[in-house]
Design an enzyme around this catalytic site. Structure first.
Site, PDB file in Angstrom:
ATOM      1  N   ARG A 231       0.986  -1.273   0.061  1.00  0.00           N
ATOM      2  CA  ARG A 231       0.027   0.026  -0.193  1.00  0.00           C
ATOM      3  C   ARG A 231       0.916   1.173   0.098  1.00  0.00           C
ATOM      4  O   ARG A 231       2.187   1.043   0.652  1.00  0.00           O
ATOM      5  CB  ARG A 231      -0.847   0.213   1.481  1.00  0.00           C
ATOM      6  CG  ARG A 231      -1.845  -0.984   1.321  1.00  0.00           C
ATOM      7  CD  ARG A 231      -3.183  -0.401   0.365  1.00  0.00           C
ATOM      8  NE  ARG A 231      -4.368  -1.226   0.363  1.00  0.00           N
ATOM      9  CZ  ARG A 231      -4.595  -2.337  -0.449  1.00  0.00           C
ATOM     10  NH1 ARG A 231      -3.688  -2.579  -1.382  1.00  0.00           N
ATOM     11  NH2 ARG A 231      -5.644  -2.925  -0.388  1.00  0.00           N
ATOM     12  N   GLU A 260      -3.529   7.527  -4.106  1.00  0.00           N
ATOM     13  CA  GLU A 260      -3.972   7.167  -5.464  1.00  0.00           C
ATOM     14  C   GLU A 260      -5.421   7.786  -5.828  1.00  0.00           C
ATOM     15  O   GLU A 260      -6.251   8.158  -5.114  1.00  0.00           O
ATOM     16  CB  GLU A 260      -4.176   5.727  -5.427  1.00  0.00           C
ATOM     17  CG  GLU A 260      -2.790   5.066  -5.167  1.00  0.00           C
ATOM     18  CD  GLU A 260      -2.859   3.576  -5.034  1.00  0.00           C
ATOM     19  OE1 GLU A 260      -4.020   2.936  -5.266  1.00  0.00           O
ATOM     20  OE2 GLU A 260      -1.818   2.873  -4.484  1.00  0.00           O
ATOM     21  N   HIS A 278      -1.612   0.511  -9.635  1.00  0.00           N
ATOM     22  CA  HIS A 278      -2.168  -0.367  -8.785  1.00  0.00           C
ATOM     23  C   HIS A 278      -2.847  -1.490  -9.668  1.00  0.00           C
ATOM     24  O   HIS A 278      -4.064  -1.808  -9.560  1.00  0.00           O
ATOM     25  CB  HIS A 278      -3.136   0.220  -7.741  1.00  0.00           C
ATOM     26  CG  HIS A 278      -3.425  -0.465  -6.565  1.00  0.00           C
ATOM     27  ND1 HIS A 278      -3.923   0.237  -5.594  1.00  0.00           N
ATOM     28  CD2 HIS A 278      -3.581  -1.971  -6.358  1.00  0.00           C
ATOM     29  CE1 HIS A 278      -3.743  -0.748  -4.504  1.00  0.00           C
ATOM     30  NE2 HIS A 278      -3.897  -1.938  -5.055  1.00  0.00           N
TER      31      HIS A 278
HETATM   32  P1  NAP Z   1      -0.900 -11.538   4.890  1.00  0.00           P
HETATM   33  O1  NAP Z   1      -0.967 -13.100   4.327  1.00  0.00           O
HETATM   34  O2  NAP Z   1      -1.932 -11.227   5.829  1.00  0.00           O
HETATM   35  O3  NAP Z   1       0.757 -11.089   5.147  1.00  0.00           O
HETATM   36  C1  NAP Z   1       1.181  -9.851   5.733  1.00  0.00           C
HETATM   37  C2  NAP Z   1       2.412 -10.112   6.020  1.00  0.00           C
HETATM   38  O4  NAP Z   1       2.766  -8.600   6.699  1.00  0.00           O
HETATM   39  C3  NAP Z   1       2.768 -11.060   7.171  1.00  0.00           C
HETATM   40  O5  NAP Z   1       4.259 -11.689   7.167  1.00  0.00           O
HETATM   41  C4  NAP Z   1       2.697 -10.115   8.494  1.00  0.00           C
HETATM   42  O6  NAP Z   1       3.588 -10.472   9.523  1.00  0.00           O
HETATM   43  C5  NAP Z   1       3.380  -8.758   7.975  1.00  0.00           C
HETATM   44  N1  NAP Z   1       3.143  -7.647   8.663  1.00  0.00           N
HETATM   45  C6  NAP Z   1       1.972  -7.233   8.872  1.00  0.00           C
HETATM   46  N2  NAP Z   1       1.966  -6.127   9.743  1.00  0.00           N
HETATM   47  C7  NAP Z   1       3.576  -5.876   9.729  1.00  0.00           C
HETATM   48  C8  NAP Z   1       4.175  -4.848  10.354  1.00  0.00           C
HETATM   49  N3  NAP Z   1       3.633  -3.879  11.108  1.00  0.00           N
HETATM   50  N4  NAP Z   1       5.823  -4.939  10.322  1.00  0.00           N
HETATM   51  C9  NAP Z   1       6.069  -5.854   9.605  1.00  0.00           C
HETATM   52  N5  NAP Z   1       5.423  -6.810   8.840  1.00  0.00           N
HETATM   53  C10 NAP Z   1       4.198  -6.996   9.258  1.00  0.00           C
HETATM   54  O7  NAP Z   1      -1.364 -10.810   3.467  1.00  0.00           O
HETATM   55  P2  NAP Z   1      -1.044 -11.077   1.906  1.00  0.00           P
HETATM   56  O8  NAP Z   1      -2.408 -11.853   1.602  1.00  0.00           O
HETATM   57  O9  NAP Z   1       0.214 -11.502   1.562  1.00  0.00           O
HETATM   58  O10 NAP Z   1      -1.538  -9.438   1.256  1.00  0.00           O
HETATM   59  C11 NAP Z   1      -0.506  -8.339   1.898  1.00  0.00           C
HETATM   60  C12 NAP Z   1      -0.892  -7.009   1.505  1.00  0.00           C
HETATM   61  O11 NAP Z   1      -0.630  -6.925   0.100  1.00  0.00           O
HETATM   62  C13 NAP Z   1      -2.625  -6.815   1.523  1.00  0.00           C
HETATM   63  O12 NAP Z   1      -2.956  -6.673   2.637  1.00  0.00           O
HETATM   64  C14 NAP Z   1      -2.740  -5.660   0.480  1.00  0.00           C
HETATM   65  O13 NAP Z   1      -2.559  -4.330   1.263  1.00  0.00           O
HETATM   66  C15 NAP Z   1      -1.660  -6.061  -0.560  1.00  0.00           C
HETATM   67  N6  NAP Z   1      -2.026  -6.322  -1.839  1.00  0.00           N
HETATM   68  C16 NAP Z   1      -1.586  -5.344  -2.770  1.00  0.00           C
HETATM   69  C17 NAP Z   1      -2.125  -5.763  -4.052  1.00  0.00           C
HETATM   70  C18 NAP Z   1      -1.690  -4.866  -5.341  1.00  0.00           C
HETATM   71  O14 NAP Z   1      -2.681  -4.779  -6.068  1.00  0.00           O
HETATM   72  N7  NAP Z   1      -0.578  -4.186  -5.340  1.00  0.00           N
HETATM   73  C19 NAP Z   1      -3.059  -6.861  -4.154  1.00  0.00           C
HETATM   74  C20 NAP Z   1      -3.216  -7.597  -3.135  1.00  0.00           C
HETATM   75  C21 NAP Z   1      -2.649  -7.306  -1.868  1.00  0.00           C
HETATM   76  P3  NAP Z   1       3.064 -11.451  10.748  1.00  0.00           P
HETATM   77  O15 NAP Z   1       2.723 -12.645   9.882  1.00  0.00           O
HETATM   78  O16 NAP Z   1       4.498 -11.577  11.511  1.00  0.00           O
HETATM   79  O17 NAP Z   1       2.100 -10.993  11.358  1.00  0.00           O
END
Ligand code: NAP
Length: 318
Positions: A231, A260, A278
């Protein structure tokens, strides 16, 4: 279920909207377009359809006494006030996993594009500059060090791809993951110091706001490249622009931005930055899978009070 009123808070994907309209009574952004009509219908609204970028604040939830579920078309739900929803017993769902491959593919694409200067190379040939001499040399990706900030579903898909490029992989997250074969580094700054490519893929929201700040960028170093597919809020955009302008880091590949769809002119003017609007999950196949999941969450909730993919806060017992 055409008697069930659903409010959309964003322009819904054309892959999702017809599915909802076929079954429910959809009020498309009525709270914005016709507040008087919205005030009349608000007591009947039982569901909200949102996207990953939507805002669903407590103030909106409070206006909807019959609200039961918020279905988010996207995995990120940082715009939804989940605490306020939970306090009211409102279910929140999202669309995890179905988009992992696409977002990981794009992260690799941005990394390769920024390192090998693909947009500049394309322009070089199209502008007829090739006969004047070769392009400047670029940076190697294969065998380099990748640092991943956030090693969840998408972070792990990125790591898999990095291994196929013979890259070493290290990561940071809130805690070390004993089941992962990668090195854990406690902070983004320490991770950046030992990375050639730093890929950011955490959730947005208050907890990760400006996690990637000037100190992290300094640690990444003059040859380092930042890739952000998380994000815009996770990276201090002002610090990033300064770091790029002053050669503090080597380049960046960015899919997400603080405000955005507005991207600062200073960022757009930089030559060693590759920008995307995005599009992490932006393929027909994945958007269809997301639409089906977002719809199925709504549908099965009203059919039998079950959902396929609640957000973790709503899946947790108690
Ligand atoms: P996820 O499985 O929940 O993984 C999130 C990761 O981030 C986990 O390893 C978590 O660590 C870590 N994290 C959370 N808070 C943190 C912090 N304060 N400091 C350091 N690490 C932290 O989520 P996901 O499915 O992989 O998706 C991740 C994100 O990608 C989404 O929430 C979204 O914002 C973004 N995204 C972007 C797009 C795009 O179009 N560009 C598309 C899809 C998603 P822990 O396991 O230790 O909690």
């Amino acid at each position: 279920m055409s008697h069930i009123d659903v409010l959309s808070v964003t322009k819904l994907s054309p892959l999702l909207e017809p599915q909802i309209r076929a079954v429910f009574n959809l009020h498309d952004r009525l709270h914005e377009t016709d507040p008087a009509a919205f005030a009349k219908i608000a007591p009947q609204i039982r569901a909200i359809a949102a996207s990953g970028e939507s805002k669903v604040p407590a103030a909106l939830i409070e206006q909807l006494p019959a609200l039961e579920i918020i279905s988010v078309f996207g995995v990120g739900y940082d715009g939804v006030d989940v605490a306020a929803a939970k306090a009211r017993g409102v279910m929140v769902t999202h669309t995890p996993n179905v988009l992992n491959d696409d977002v990981a593919d794009l992260a690799m694409g941005l990394m390769l594009a920024a390192a090998r200067q693909l947009p500049a190379a394309d322009r070089y040939v199209k502008d007829g500059k090739w006969p004047t001499g070769p392009m400047p040399l670029a940076r190697k990706v294969s065998g380099a060090r990748m640092g991943i900030v956030g090693i969840g579903r998408i972070g792990q898909a990125i790591a898999q791809r990095a291994l196929a490029f013979n890259m070493s992989v290290a990561y940071t997250a809130r805690s070390a993951k004993a089941d992962l074969p990668f090195k854990y580094v406690a902070t983004p700054e320490a991770l950046a110091a030992e990375s050639d490519y730093l890929v950011v893929i955490t959730p947005g929201g208050a907890a990760t706001r400006k996690l990637i700040n000037a100190d992290v960028l300094k640690a990444l170093g003059t040859k380092g490249i930042l890739v952000n597919v998380a994000r815009g809020s996770v990276v201090d955009e002002t610090a990033l622009i300064e770091a790029l302008q002053n050669g503090v880091i080597g380049g960046a590949g960015l899919d997400v931005f603080e405000n955005e769809p507005n991207v600062p002119e200073a960022l757009r003017a930089l030559p060693h930055v590759v920008l995307a609007p995005h599009i992490g999950s932006g393929t027909t196949q994945t958007r269809q899978a997301m639409a089906d999941l977002a719809f199925n969450n709504l549908n099965s909730y009203f059919e039998n009070k079950t959902v396929h993919t609640p957000v973790p806060e709503c899946a947790a017992k108690g």
